[in-house]
Design an enzyme around this catalytic site. Structure first.
Site, PDB file in Angstrom:
ATOM      1  N   ARG A 136       2.821  -0.603   5.015  1.00 14.14           N
ATOM      2  CA  ARG A 136       1.277  -1.192   5.847  1.00 14.14           C
ATOM      3  C   ARG A 136       0.442  -0.337   6.483  1.00 14.14           C
ATOM      4  O   ARG A 136       0.206  -0.887   7.417  1.00 14.14           O
ATOM      5  CB  ARG A 136       1.277  -2.197   6.147  1.00 14.14           C
ATOM      6  N   LYS A 158     -13.046   8.200   4.340  1.00 15.96           N
ATOM      7  CA  LYS A 158     -12.968   7.429   3.168  1.00 15.96           C
ATOM      8  C   LYS A 158     -11.865   7.753   2.055  1.00 15.96           C
ATOM      9  O   LYS A 158     -11.306   9.142   2.000  1.00 15.96           O
ATOM     10  CB  LYS A 158     -14.334   7.375   2.811  1.00 15.96           C
ATOM     11  N   GLU A 200     -22.318  19.864  -0.880  1.00 13.35           N
ATOM     12  CA  GLU A 200     -22.732  18.558   0.502  1.00 13.35           C
ATOM     13  C   GLU A 200     -22.855  19.657   1.659  1.00 13.35           C
ATOM     14  O   GLU A 200     -23.176  18.658   2.758  1.00 13.35           O
ATOM     15  CB  GLU A 200     -20.602  18.112   0.659  1.00 13.35           C
ATOM     16  N   LYS A 242     -21.694  14.952  10.074  1.00  8.27           N
ATOM     17  CA  LYS A 242     -20.948  13.675   9.873  1.00  8.27           C
ATOM     18  C   LYS A 242     -20.329  13.126  10.792  1.00  8.27           C
ATOM     19  O   LYS A 242     -20.166  11.802  10.777  1.00  8.27           O
ATOM     20  CB  LYS A 242     -19.663  14.461   8.432  1.00  8.27           C
ATOM     21  N   GLU A 252     -19.393   1.789   6.955  1.00  4.70           N
ATOM     22  CA  GLU A 252     -21.375   1.767   5.685  1.00  4.70           C
ATOM     23  C   GLU A 252     -21.460   0.770   5.701  1.00  4.70           C
ATOM     24  O   GLU A 252     -21.480   0.212   4.953  1.00  4.70           O
ATOM     25  CB  GLU A 252     -20.446   2.476   4.988  1.00  4.70           C
ATOM     26  N   ARG A 256     -23.930   5.005   7.454  1.00  2.40           N
ATOM     27  CA  ARG A 256     -23.469   6.213   6.759  1.00  2.40           C
ATOM     28  C   ARG A 256     -23.350   6.210   5.703  1.00  2.40           C
ATOM     29  O   ARG A 256     -23.603   7.066   4.500  1.00  2.40           O
ATOM     30  CB  ARG A 256     -21.887   5.634   6.922  1.00  2.40           C
ATOM     31  N   ASN A 260     -24.465   9.361   1.578  1.00  7.05           N
ATOM     32  CA  ASN A 260     -24.873   9.131  -0.789  1.00  7.05           C
ATOM     33  C   ASN A 260     -25.299  10.293  -1.176  1.00  7.05           C
ATOM     34  O   ASN A 260     -25.778   9.587  -2.316  1.00  7.05           O
ATOM     35  CB  ASN A 260     -24.277   8.075  -1.150  1.00  7.05           C
ATOM     36  N   HIS A 263     -25.428  11.384  -4.418  1.00  9.61           N
ATOM     37  CA  HIS A 263     -24.296  10.840  -4.850  1.00  9.61           C
ATOM     38  C   HIS A 263     -24.273   9.385  -6.365  1.00  9.61           C
ATOM     39  O   HIS A 263     -23.763   9.682  -7.277  1.00  9.61           O
ATOM     40  CB  HIS A 263     -23.310   9.974  -4.334  1.00  9.61           C
ATOM     41  N   HIS A 267     -22.037  11.027  -9.296  1.00 13.41           N
ATOM     42  CA  HIS A 267     -21.695   9.731  -9.777  1.00 13.41           C
ATOM     43  C   HIS A 267     -21.693   9.561 -11.122  1.00 13.41           C
ATOM     44  O   HIS A 267     -20.388   9.611 -11.929  1.00 13.41           O
ATOM     45  CB  HIS A 267     -20.931   8.381  -9.180  1.00 13.41           C
ATOM     46  N   HIS A 280     -17.003  17.760  -8.699  1.00 11.79           N
ATOM     47  CA  HIS A 280     -17.619  16.951  -7.666  1.00 11.79           C
ATOM     48  C   HIS A 280     -19.163  16.821  -7.354  1.00 11.79           C
ATOM     49  O   HIS A 280     -20.128  16.969  -7.594  1.00 11.79           O
ATOM     50  CB  HIS A 280     -16.772  15.769  -6.883  1.00 11.79           C
TER      51      HIS A 280
HETATM   52  P1  NAD Z   1     -10.222  19.566  -5.298  1.00 13.54           P
HETATM   53  O1  NAD Z   1      -9.487  18.564  -4.376  1.00 13.54           O
HETATM   54  O2  NAD Z   1     -10.169  19.177  -6.634  1.00 13.54           O
HETATM   55  O3  NAD Z   1     -10.227  20.886  -5.547  1.00 13.54           O
HETATM   56  C1  NAD Z   1     -10.856  21.781  -5.837  1.00 13.54           C
HETATM   57  C2  NAD Z   1      -9.660  23.086  -6.838  1.00 13.54           C
HETATM   58  O4  NAD Z   1      -9.405  24.113  -5.559  1.00 13.54           O
HETATM   59  C3  NAD Z   1      -8.617  22.044  -7.551  1.00 13.54           C
HETATM   60  O5  NAD Z   1      -8.180  22.783  -8.224  1.00 13.54           O
HETATM   61  C4  NAD Z   1      -7.490  22.872  -6.409  1.00 13.54           C
HETATM   62  O6  NAD Z   1      -5.754  23.092  -6.481  1.00 13.54           O
HETATM   63  C5  NAD Z   1      -8.015  24.156  -5.952  1.00 13.54           C
HETATM   64  N1  NAD Z   1      -7.998  24.710  -4.777  1.00 13.54           N
HETATM   65  C6  NAD Z   1      -8.480  23.819  -3.447  1.00 13.54           C
HETATM   66  N2  NAD Z   1      -8.115  24.739  -2.804  1.00 13.54           N
HETATM   67  C7  NAD Z   1      -7.644  25.730  -2.280  1.00 13.54           C
HETATM   68  C8  NAD Z   1      -7.540  26.961  -2.277  1.00 13.54           C
HETATM   69  N3  NAD Z   1      -7.905  27.585  -0.386  1.00 13.54           N
HETATM   70  N4  NAD Z   1      -7.424  28.292  -2.965  1.00 13.54           N
HETATM   71  C9  NAD Z   1      -7.608  28.407  -4.118  1.00 13.54           C
HETATM   72  N5  NAD Z   1      -8.526  26.677  -4.529  1.00 13.54           N
HETATM   73  C10 NAD Z   1      -7.415  25.677  -4.132  1.00 13.54           C
HETATM   74  O7  NAD Z   1     -11.867  19.189  -5.388  1.00 13.54           O
HETATM   75  P2  NAD Z   1     -12.596  18.927  -3.839  1.00 13.54           P
HETATM   76  O8  NAD Z   1     -14.488  19.398  -4.387  1.00 13.54           O
HETATM   77  O9  NAD Z   1     -12.207  19.946  -2.583  1.00 13.54           O
HETATM   78  O10 NAD Z   1     -12.742  17.545  -3.611  1.00 13.54           O
HETATM   79  C11 NAD Z   1     -13.343  16.460  -4.306  1.00 13.54           C
HETATM   80  C12 NAD Z   1     -13.620  15.107  -4.368  1.00 13.54           C
HETATM   81  O11 NAD Z   1     -13.373  15.058  -3.221  1.00 13.54           O
HETATM   82  C13 NAD Z   1     -13.394  14.043  -5.479  1.00 13.54           C
HETATM   83  O12 NAD Z   1     -12.672  13.751  -5.388  1.00 13.54           O
HETATM   84  C14 NAD Z   1     -14.343  12.888  -4.706  1.00 13.54           C
HETATM   85  O13 NAD Z   1     -14.574  11.936  -4.910  1.00 13.54           O
HETATM   86  C15 NAD Z   1     -13.891  13.602  -2.902  1.00 13.54           C
HETATM   87  N6  NAD Z   1     -14.406  13.546  -2.100  1.00 13.54           N
HETATM   88  C16 NAD Z   1     -14.385  12.209  -1.154  1.00 13.54           C
HETATM   89  C17 NAD Z   1     -15.193  12.178   0.273  1.00 13.54           C
HETATM   90  C18 NAD Z   1     -14.856  11.481   1.412  1.00 13.54           C
HETATM   91  O14 NAD Z   1     -15.608  11.133   1.924  1.00 13.54           O
HETATM   92  N7  NAD Z   1     -13.374  10.635   1.039  1.00 13.54           N
HETATM   93  C19 NAD Z   1     -16.459  13.201   0.326  1.00 13.54           C
HETATM   94  C20 NAD Z   1     -16.475  13.474  -0.359  1.00 13.54           C
HETATM   95  C21 NAD Z   1     -15.660  14.062  -1.723  1.00 13.54           C
HETATM   96  N1  GLY Z   2     -19.266  11.466   1.900  1.00 10.11           N
HETATM   97  C1  GLY Z   2     -19.434  10.256   2.227  1.00 10.11           C
HETATM   98  C2  GLY Z   2     -18.966   9.183   3.071  1.00 10.11           C
HETATM   99  O1  GLY Z   2     -18.248   9.477   3.701  1.00 10.11           O
HETATM  100  O2  GLY Z   2     -19.653   7.905   3.986  1.00 10.11           O
END
Ligand code: NAD
Ligand code: GLY
Length: 375
Positions: A136, A158, A200, A242, A252, A256, A260, A263, A267, A280
């Site tokens: 939890r 998020k 981003e 942010k 949101e 907030r 997006n 997005h 998406h 992404h």
């Molecule tokens: P990811 O986590 O897949 O990382 C990208 C790639 O880089 C992967 O292959 C990873 O293993 C590699 N990698 C990471 N760090 C590295 C480093 N320092 N050196 C070498 N390789 C490295 O992708 P991302 O672009 O970081 O994240 C995308 C995800 O984030 C999506 O799922 C998206 O929905 C999510 N997201 C969430 C929010 C939120 O507010 N929570 C906001 C934007 C995106």
């Molecule tokens: N990446 C969108 C949010 O955090 O709201």
């Protein structure tokens, strides 16, 4: 809408340890930005001490940075276990989440165990969701290793996994205790991933800070060649904006949603092609061009704005033409979006440089945008 205070953009600050605070009352936390932070025990000084900690990472990032993180944590926790997940957006699912729970239980992790998310947004989103659910709720820390995660996903709480029918559909709002953005880890990031992160960064300009958009345009080459001072400024300004948005609208209920921008189209591209085909950030970059086109067709912005966005996205090394899924498929996919209400798709559009809003748009107009922006 209130604006974040404007950045001091010139000259770029030196690369020094920097700290921001996300103000959320009792859930407030610091965001540290600078070189050499991941492996320094000082970075984690304010965290609760607990017997156990778990570093959750993936098979690409763990071999690079898990040892340094574990060493830095040795003084805080008696036992630091590692949970290494498969790499990729395609694994951001229920099955992989369950692997985290299995490992936590098998290792005897209790309610005080601190989870450290070491990786990009995929690891960060899944670890945060696991932390929200395990017993939890246990404390967690974000140690983002991609540019995208440092400027966006690690901040704001998020957390989610994907569902085959829609991106990030299953999740929770759950804030980390600390975010550690070590700029040095960006050295090993593949070029394609760096570009994805720039999408981003770019979004913060049109939605909140026109002078930041100017700065990104002027510094795009420095960013792509990993100039440390430029990256430090981009991460700091992105996190400032942010934090300002999330500090006012954590869950949101309104503001907030502007984060997006791009997005909704993005998406649809990710889900339509199958998760992991386009990154992404690539989908968001192209989605911003499409959302800019929609803003223009709604009469809110001039055609020159669309061209400006297309050019910057292209100069960032990102695709500007969407896959030809067909307008109807895009519309069907966009109907599964958390921003929608009563079956109506709502888009983040730009009303003026630095000001965004959430609006519906007629299907026929959206179909025109899709036709114009895909091939
Ligand atoms: P990811 O986590 O897949 O990382 C990208 C790639 O880089 C992967 O292959 C990873 O293993 C590699 N990698 C990471 N760090 C590295 C480093 N320092 N050196 C070498 N390789 C490295 O992708 P991302 O672009 O970081 O994240 C995308 C995800 O984030 C999506 O799922 C998206 O929905 C999510 N997201 C969430 C929010 C939120 O507010 N929570 C906001 C934007 C995106
Ligand atoms: N990446 C969108 C949010 O955090 O709201």
């Amino acid at each position: 809408m209130r604006r974040p205070r404007s950045a001091s953009l010139e000259p770029l600050a030196g690369v020094e340890l920097d700290r921001l605070d996300l103000d959320l009352g009792e859930r407030s936390y610091p965001i540290l930005i600078g070189p050499g932070l991941l492996g320094s025990s000082d970075s984690y000084a304010g965290l609760p001490r607990s017997r156990m900690a778990a570093i959750v990472s993936n098979e690409t990032v763990a071999p690079l940075y898990a040892r340094a993180l574990a060493d830095a944590l040795a003084a805080r926790h008696e036992r630091v276990v590692q949970i290494v997940l498969p790499d990729g957006e395609a694994y951001k699912d229920w099955h992989t989440l369950d692997r985290i729970f299995d490992a936590l239980l098998a290792e005897g992790c209790d309610r005080q165990t601190v989870l450290y998310a070491l990786g990009g947004g995929v690891v960060g989103d899944m670890t945060g969701f696991a932390a929200a659910c395990y017993m939890r709720g246990v404390p967690f820390v974000q140690v983002p290793t991609t540019l995208l995660a440092q400027v966006d996903s690690s901040v704001g709480g998020k957390t989610a996994i994907n569902h085959p029918r829609g991106k990030n559909m299953i999740g929770a709002f759950y804030q980390p205790r600390l975010v550690v953005c070590d700029l040095d880890v960006l050295d090993t990031l593949p070029e394609r991933e760096l570009s994805a992160g720039l999408a981003e960064v770019i979004k913060y300009g049109p939605i909140a800070d026109p002078s930041f958009l100017d700065w990104i345009e002027a510094n795009i080459v420095a960013l792509r060649t990993r100039d440390k001072a430029a990256l430090a400024h981009a991460v700091r300004r992105s996190c400032e904006i942010k934090a300002w948005v999330v500090g006012q609208d954590e869950r949101e209920s309104g503001l907030r949603a502007i984060l997006n921008f791009g997005h909704t189209f993005g998406h649809a591209i990710e889900a339509g092609l199958g998760y992991g085909q386009w990154l992404h950030g690539e989908a968001v970059g192209c989605g911003m061009v499409m959302a800019s086109e929609l803003s223009a067709r709604l009469g809110l912005m001039p055609a020159s704005f669309v061209e400006r966005m297309r050019r910057l996205v292209e100069r960032s090394g990102l695709p500007v033409t969407g896959p030809a899924l067909g307008a109807q498929r895009y519309l069907d996919l966009m109907r599964v979006d958390k921003k929608n209400e009563g079956g109506e798709i709502r888009f983040v559009v730009i009303e003026a440089l630095g000001r965004a809003a959430l609006r519906p748009a007629p299907d026929a107009l959206v179909a025109e945008v899709i036709e114009a922006c895909t091939a």
